[in-house]
Design an enzyme around this catalytic site. Sequence first.
Site, short mmCIF file in Angstrom:
data_model
loop_
_atom_site.label_atom_id
_atom_site.label_comp_id
_atom_site.label_asym_id
_atom_site.label_seq_id
_atom_site.Cartn_x
_atom_site.Cartn_y
_atom_site.Cartn_z
N GLU A 90 3.44 -62.91 57.49
CA GLU A 90 3.23 -63.84 58.63
C GLU A 90 2.87 -63.34 59.88
O GLU A 90 3.83 -62.59 60.61
CB GLU A 90 4.57 -64.91 58.87
CG GLU A 90 4.34 -66.12 59.55
CD GLU A 90 4.49 -66.14 61.04
OE1 GLU A 90 3.30 -65.81 61.53
OE2 GLU A 90 5.61 -66.20 61.41
N CYS A 126 3.96 -67.10 67.71
CA CYS A 126 2.59 -66.91 66.78
C CYS A 126 1.78 -68.39 66.63
O CYS A 126 0.59 -68.30 66.59
CB CYS A 126 2.79 -66.39 65.44
SG CYS A 126 4.34 -67.18 64.68
#
Length: 454
Positions: free
Chosen positions: A227, A261
Amino acid sequence: MPTQVNPATGEEGDTFPALNDDQIEVKLAKSVETFRQWRNTDYQTRTDLLIKIADQFAAQRTTLAAIVTKEMGKPVKQALTEMDKCEKAFRFYAENGPAMLAPTEQKLVSGRSVSHWLPYGPVLAVMPWNYPFWQVVRFMAPTIMAGNVGLLKHASSTPGCAAALEQIVLDAGGPEGLFQNLHISSSKVAGIIADDRIVAVTITGSEFAGQKVAEAAGFNLKKVVLELGGSDPFIVMPSADIEKAATTAVTARLQNAGQSCVCGKRMIVHEDVYDAFMEIFAEGVKTIKIGDPTDEITEMGPLSSEGARDEIAEQLEQAVQQGATKLYGGEIPDKPGAWMTPAILTDIPDDAPIAREEFFGPVAMVFKVKDLDEAIEVANNIPFGLGSSAWTNDESEKERFIRDIEAGMTAINQMLASDPYAPFGGIKRSGHGRELGSHGLHEFMNLKNVMLPE
């Protein structure tokens, strides 16, 4: 040797001794020993522990949030919300995990097939500082429910959070070795991945860190979930509620000082509503409450470190040199700490390298587009593919965004955020694999197919 540094003041706090090779060996051996026992526990034992861990997050909520604020500068109100989200995740897997792990049967031409989800083994997690509890919990909760055990290599800037996470499991009555924290340098990670006792690895972090972990995992034929970075588009079309979209865009871009993110990093706005959007958005960016992160009225604190702040400032200067217009912000006040005012960039040239980079800090890039096709083109003109947010009340436009935006996630008329109930992850250089939901629970499990006669 990880040391706490308060990014709001620059003051140093506690130091946490790094583990030597012998101590690492003890941790690895303990993980295998505990796994052999934990893998055979029934679902009730696992869910009981998950509930007790959730109770610990509720009971220690204020204390844990204070550690986050001290170590990485998150405003305490946002840190408290992070603790609530962690509690929610443990309760989610306690309530839903057993059903997700139920065997499934398929009738065959001759006989039948029954698929079982079985524990995999000790899993290493390499985790970041920006959501120092939540990012780990996304791994920790399904790991425990699956019957696996976890080892955590946390960011060096959040050692107090790392230590607290291991202690929470012990306080809840979890067995020693079920979830262990490793105070180690990044140089030790490849060697641990190579160890035969580690069956898989997951990382949330930068593209560079992901490449290093993926390289080590691939060489050793280990399952890996990545990720990584993102430069998420936040698209606004004429049919949208412009006031709501612009107001939400301020939060989407500046939550956690832009250090997320899945922040909405690139505002892509149709030319027909561009001026109306910018009037509200720019005012919101200019008036956000910046200050002491321990004050509950603060909306934006410092960045995580002076080094991180300086990198963003340099990146912002490069954007201007490449032809972008700095509409507002990007100022560094003359005081201790990792402070910076949020910035807005407009008129970014199509061929500017900065247009395809990620700003992991409080800088918004705004693009004006003439139609739906251009909006999608700009949205996809990046190497990343994590999340996205699209604002429209036109059903055909919704269908196009869902189908054509190259991302692992798309939110319609709302800010994208992770949720325990829904899968989380990206494509392209944002990584692969999924966290959360049933998909996150199954990532590190052995799907064993059992062939049986009629």
